[in-house]
Enzyme design. Structure first.
Site, PDB file in Angstrom:
ATOM      1  CG  HIS A   4      -1.802   1.188   1.343  1.00 29.10           C
ATOM      2  ND1 HIS A   4      -1.407   2.307   2.049  1.00 29.10           N
ATOM      3  CD2 HIS A   4      -3.017   1.463   0.834  1.00 29.10           C
ATOM      4  CE1 HIS A   4      -2.371   3.207   1.982  1.00 29.10           C
ATOM      5  NE2 HIS A   4      -3.358   2.723   1.255  1.00 29.10           N
ATOM      6  CB  CYS A  24      -4.578   0.531 -15.738  1.00 29.14           C
ATOM      7  SG  CYS A  24      -5.759  -0.670 -15.103  1.00 29.14           S
TER       8      CYS A  24
END
Length: 858
Positions: A423, A798
Site C-alpha cells: 500500500h 493500468c
C-alpha cells in the site's frame, strides 16, 4: 578433454592496426581512436582476449615477445584491463612494470634518489600485494623505506625481488588473467550485466613518468559537471607523482585559474590549451563526453587514457540532449542513451551525491526522490504538523488505507514492512512521495513515540532524511539537489513522443494527480480509483451511514449525500484533462476498509450514528472476511448493492454534461473492476445504460461514454472473448492479476520474495517487473481472444507495471494500445515506449534488408 585456448597475436596499437572491441576490449579500441586523432599517446600494445585466456591457462608469450613490449627508453610499462564493456570492470592496473635495480640506478641519476626510491618502492609494494599475493598489511606502510620493502619481500618469498623485466611482466599478465576468472570477479561482473563467459583483453603501455623537473605530474580532466551535466572544466592535477609513489614535494593544484592556489592553466598554459583542444576533439570524434587521463613530464603532455564521464541521471539527460543539439549524435541515439528510470531522479529532490551521508538503515527504494522531515508515527500527527507548516516523514510499520491523508501531508514515507507493491509503495508513487518500505533494520515503538535504527534512537520530532532512490535512511537533514525539469528534460521527452507509437496515460485519483499527469505529458487518465475519494473527513460519515443501512432505499439516501461530491470530483477531472480520455473505475474495495477496527473507533462511530455499540461491533464483525481481497469487492458489490454503481454512474454522466457545456470534449470511460464472468458485465451494463438514459432525459443533453472492464482475474483473461462482446475496452490490472495468478499476497510476499529471487525460484519480483511467462501469457491470450471477438476493442495495462521499462517493452511487443501508470512515472513510460519502438523499428528494417543496425556508442 578441453584444449587450452590458442594465443592470438599481440598487436601494437596504431591507426591502421586490426584492433576491435570484441577481440581487444574497449580500452584498446579507445586508445586507437585517440591515436587516430593524433593525440600524444605513449606506445601501447593490445593483448587479445584469446591470448589472455591462454595466459590464464599457463601458456605465456615467449620471452622475446615480452621484451618487445617493454623495450622502450624508460624501460617501464603499465598494464591495464580492457574488457569489452567498461562497466564490467577488471583487475586493477599495475604500473611501472620493469622497475629493477638497474632502472633504479638510471633514474637516480636523472630524477634523484628520492624519486627513484619512490617509484621502486611503490612497484614492489604493488607487485607483492597484487601479483605475489602477499599479506597486504606487510606492504601498505607508506613510510617504509625501499630497503625495508625489498627485505620484507625476500623474507616472505625466500627469493630476491625479480629483476628480469620480462619475468615481471609475465607474472603481472598471469595474475591479472587469473584474477578475471576468479569466482568473486565473475559474480561482480555478472551483477553488472556481463555474460558468464565475458572475455578480458589487456593493454600494455609505455610509462610516461610524472616525476622530474619543471611542470611535471599526472591528472584527469573533463569538460562537463558529472552531477549537473553543465559545461565546466573539472578534474585534478597532482604534481610530481607516479601511481602510488609520491614525492615530498607532491602537491595538488587546480586545473583552471583559482584564487585559492596555483593552477595548471597558469603554470603551463600551452599544456592546458592542448588538453582543452583534445577534449573538444574527443567529444566530436568519440561522440561522447570523455574524461581524459594525462601525464605532464617537464611540460610535455602525454594522453594515457580516456573514459566515458561518470554521470548522474540529470547529467545523463543534459549530455545526451546537448550532443544531439550539436549534431554529434542523432536524436534517436540520444533517446537510447538515457535509462528510462533515470528520469525519475529528475522529477524530485535528490540527496547531493557530493555531500556526506549519515546512514542509519536501508530498505527497498519504493518511490524515488529524497525528503527531510521530522519523524511522526501517525497520520494524525502528520496532518497536524502539515497544518503548522512543518515537513514530516511518516514512519509506520505498514500503511493502511486510512493513512492516505497522513501520506498526503508528509514529505516522505518510511515503513518497516512491505514490498514494491505494498500500500505504501503504490500510493507514494502515485503521490510522487519519496518512500522506503521493508526497512527491516527499523524498530518502531509507537507508544514511546520513537524508533531504533543503526544502534541509535530517534524520537518523534527529530529530523531524518529518506532517499527513495537508493533506499537509504539518513540521520539529520542531508544536502539536496533541486528537481531538474529543464529544457533538456522537455526536449528529450518531445523526441520520445515523436518516436513512440503506444499511448501513455496516468493513474490519477485526485485533481492534484490529474494536474501532475498533464504536466508530465500523460495522454489521459487510464485509471481513476474512486474509492480514494471516500476517505475524506467530509465523506466518510456518509459512507459509513451507507454501510450500516439495511435496505436499498436507506443506502440510496446516504448515497444521495455522496452524489454531488462525486459529481464535483469528476467534473474537476474532466476540466483538467480537457478532452483527453478519463477512465473511471467503479467502486472496488471491500466495505470493511471504511470502518474502524479498534474499540475506541467503534465507540465514536456508534455515537455519530446514534446506534448501540453492540450494533456497530456486530456490523464490523459481519463484514469481516477471511480473505477480503477475494471476497465481497469490485463488481460483486456492484451486483449485490447496485445502488452504489448507479450513484457513481449518475455522478459521471452529470459531470460529463456539465463539463461538456463548458466546452470540454468529454467521453468518459467507465471501468468495471474484478470481473470474472460475462454475466457480471451484462448486469452492470444494463443498469448503467438505464442511468445514462435517465440523465439524458433529465438534462436534455446528448453524451457518449465507453464501458470496459478491468481484467484482474485469470478467468477474465481466459474468457476475454465472451467479455469483449459487451465492452469497448479491456485494461489489465496487473497488480491483482499477478497476485491471483501466483496465489501471492502483494503486501505479504515481500517477507520472502527476496529469498525466492536469490535462489532462482523467480527471476524477478513479479510485482515489480511483469512476469512475462505467466501473467504475460494470460495477457496475450486475453488480448487475442478479445480482438478476435471485437476487432475495434482497446486493450491496455493500468497496473503498477505500467511504469516499469521492462514491462513496457513487453506491452509494446504485445501490441497494447496504451499503458497507464502513476503520474510521476509517466516520463519514464514515455521514454521506455519510445526506446522499444526504436528497437522494433531497427529490427524490422534489418529483417527487411534495409540495415537498421544502431550506431555503436563510444
Amino acid at each position: 578433454m578441453d584444449q587450452a585456448p590458442t594465443p592470438a597475436p599481440i598487436v601494437e596499437i596504431a591507426p591502421a592496426a586490426a584492433v576491435d572491441t570484441v577481440t581487444h576490449g574497449w580500452r584498446a579500441k579507445c586508445l586507437q581512436r585517440l591515436i587516430r586523432m593524433q593525440l600524444p599517446v605513449p606506445r601501447s600494445f593490445a593483448i587479445p582476449a584469446a591470448t589472455v585466456r591462454a595466459i590464464a591457462g599457463g601458456r605465456l608469450p615467449g620471452a622475446d615477445e615480452l621484451r618487445r613490449l617493454i623495450d622502450a627508453s624508460s624501460g617501464l610499462v603499465g598494464v591495464r584491463p580492457s574488457a569489452m564493456n567498461p562497466e564490467w570492470g577488471g583487475p586493477g592496473t599495475v604500473l611501472n612494470v620493469g622497475m629493477n635495480a638497474a632502472c633504479h640506478d638510471r633514474l637516480t641519476g636523472t630524477l634523484g634518489a628520492e624519486a627513484a626510491d619512490a617509484l621502486y618502492r611503490g612497484f614492489v609494494q604493488s607487485y607483492a600485494i597484487h601479483v605475489a599475493r602477499l599479506d597486504p598489511d606487510m606492504f601498505s606502510d607508506p613510510a617504509a623505506s625501499l630497503a625495508e620493502v625489498l627485505d620484507a619481500y625476500q623474507d616472505e618469498t625466500d627469493e630476491e625481488f625479480p629483476q628480469d623485466p620480462a619475468l615481471q611482466l609475465a607474472e603481472v599478465l598471469r595474475s591479472m588473467a587469473r584474477a578475471w576468472d576468479g569466482p568473486t570477479a565473475r559474480l561482480l561482473r555478472q551483477a553488472k550485466g556481463a555474460p558468464a563467459d565475458a572475455a578480458l583483453g589487456l593493454v600494455v603501455q609505455d610509462m610516461a613518468l610524472a616525476l622530474g623537473p619543471g611542470v611535471t605530474g599526472s591528472g584527469t580532466i573533463q569538460f562537463i559537471d558529472s552531477v549537473t551535466g553543465t559545461p565546466r572544466i573539472t578534474g585534478r592535477f597532482r604534481g610530481q607523482t607516479q601511481g602510488r609513489a609520491i614525492g615530498r614535494d607532491a602537491e595538488s593544484i587546480f586545473l583552471t585559474r583559482d584564487p585559492r592556489g596555483p593552477s595548471l592553466e597558469e603554470a603551463a598554459p600551452g599544456v592546458f590549451a592542448d588538453l582543452v583542444r583534445f577534449g573538444v576533439a574527443a567529444r566530436e570524434r568519440l561522440r561522447e563526453e570523455m574524461q581524459i587521463e594525462f601525464v605532464v613530464t617537464d611540460g610535455r603532455l602525454s594522453i594515457i587514457d580516456a573514459v566515458r564521464v561518470q554521470r548522474s541521471s540529470r547529467a545523463a539527460v543534459r549530455i545526451a540532449v546537448a550532443l544531439a543539439h550539436d549534431g554529434i549524435i542523432p536524436p534517436d541515439e540520444a533517446l537510447m542513451r538515457v535509462q528510462p528510470r533515470a528520469l525519475s531522479d529528475l522529477l524530485h529532490h535528490q540527496v547531493d551525491p557530493r555531500a556526506p551521508r549519515d546512514l542509519i538503515t536501508r530498505g527497498m527504494a519504493a518511490s524515488p526522490g529524497a525528503a527531510t522531515g521530522r519523524v511522526v508515527f501517525t497520520a494524525a500527527a502528520a496532518q497536524a504538523a502539515a497544518a503548522r507548516g512543518e515537513s514530516v516523514v511518516l514512519v509506520r510499520r505498514e500503511t493502511l488505507p486510512e493513512d492516505i491523508r497522513g501520506m498526503h501531508a508528509s514529505a516522505g514515507v518510511l515503513t518497516e514492512r512491505g514490498g514494491m507493491s505494498s500500500h505504501a509503495a503504490v500510493i507514494a508513487r502515485g503521490l510522487g512521495l519519496p518512500c522506503i518500505v521493508g526497512a527491516s533494520g527499523l524498530q518502531i515503538d509507537t507508544r514511546a513515540r520513537l524508533m531504533r535504527a543503526g544502534g541509535r534512537i530517534f524520537r518523534e520530532g527529530e529530523d531524518i532524511t529518506i532517499d527513495g532512490t537508493s533506499g537509504e535512511v539518513l540521520a539529520g537533514a542531508a544536502e539536496m539537489l533541486e528537481p531538474a525539469l529543464d529544457d533538456s528534460f522537455a526536449q528529450l521527452l518531445d523526441w520520445a513522443d515523436e518516436a513512440r507509437g503506444m499511448g501513455v496515460r496516468a493513474n490519477a485519483d485526485t485533481p492534484e494527480d490529474a494536474r501532475t499527469a498533464r504536466m508530465f505529458g500523460a495522454q489521459g487518465i487510464g485509471l481513476c480509483r474512486t474509492e480514494h475519494m471516500f476517505f475524506d473527513d467530509t465523506r466518510l460519515p456518509a459512507m459509513r451511514e451507507m454501510i450500516f443501512a439495511d435496505r436499498p432505499e436507506d443506502r440510496r439516501v446516504a448515497l444521495e449525500r455522496l452524489l454531488p461530491m462525486q459529481r464535483d470530483d469528476f467534473t474537476t477531472l474532466f476540466r483538467i484533462m480537457d478532452g483527453y480520455p478519463v477512465t473511471i473505475r467503479l467502486f472496488d474495495p471491500p466495505l470493511h476498509e471504511f470502518l474502524p477496527h479498534d474499540r475506541e473507533g467503534m465507540r465514536e462511530l456508534a455515537e455519530s450514528l446514534d446506534l448501540p455499540l453492540s450494533d456497530v461491533v456486530r456490523r464490523v464483525e459481519a463484514l469481516t472476511e477471511y480473505n477480503p481481497m477475494l471476497g465481497m469487492r469490485g463488481v460483486r458489490l456492484g451486483i449485490t448493492m447496485p445502488e452504489i454503481y448507479e450513484m457513481q454512474a449518475r455522478a459521471i454522466f452529470e459531470a460529463a454534461v456539465r463539463a461538456g457545456a463548458e466546452g470540454q470534449g468529454v467521453v468518459p470511460e467507465i471501468m468495471i473492476p474484478l470481473v470474472s464472468a460475462r454475466r457480471e458485465v451484462e448486469l452492470v451494463r444494463h443498469r448503467i445504460e438505464g442511468v445514462a438514459a435517465a440523465v439524458r432525459a433529465e438534462t436534455r443533453s446528448a453524451f457518449a461514454y465507453r464501458l470496459g472492464v478491468m481484467v484482474e482475474t485469470p478467468r477474465a483473461a481466459l474468457r476475454a472473448g465472451d467479455i469483449a462482446e459487451h465492452c469497448s475496452f479491456l485494461s489489465f490490472g496487473t497488480n491483482d492479476l499477478t497476485q491471483m495468478t501466483y496465489g501471492l499476497s502483494r503486501d505479504d510476499a515481500a517477507r520472502f520474495i527476496g529469498s525466492y529471487v536469490a535462489q532462482g525460484v523467480y527471476a524477478e519480483d513479479p510485482f515489480h517487473i511483469l512476469d512475462m511467462e505467466g501473467v504475460g501469457e494470460l495477457m496475450l491470450i486475453g488480448a487475442e481472444r478479445a480482438r478476435a471477438q471485437n476487432p475495434g476493442i482497446t486493450v491496455s495495462l493500468c497496473g503498477e507495471h505500467g511504469g516499469n521499462p521492462e514491462s513496457i517493452a513487453f506491452c509494446q511487443q504485445a501490441g497494447l494500445d496504451y499503458v497507464s501508470c502513476s503520474p510521476f512515472r509517466v516520463p519514464v513510460a514515455r521514454l521506455a515506449a519510445a526506446q522499444q519502438a526504436l528497437i522494433q523499428n531497427r529490427a524490422e528494417s534489418a529483417l527487411a534488408g534495409g540495415g537498421g543496425k544502431p550506431t555503436p556508442l563510444a
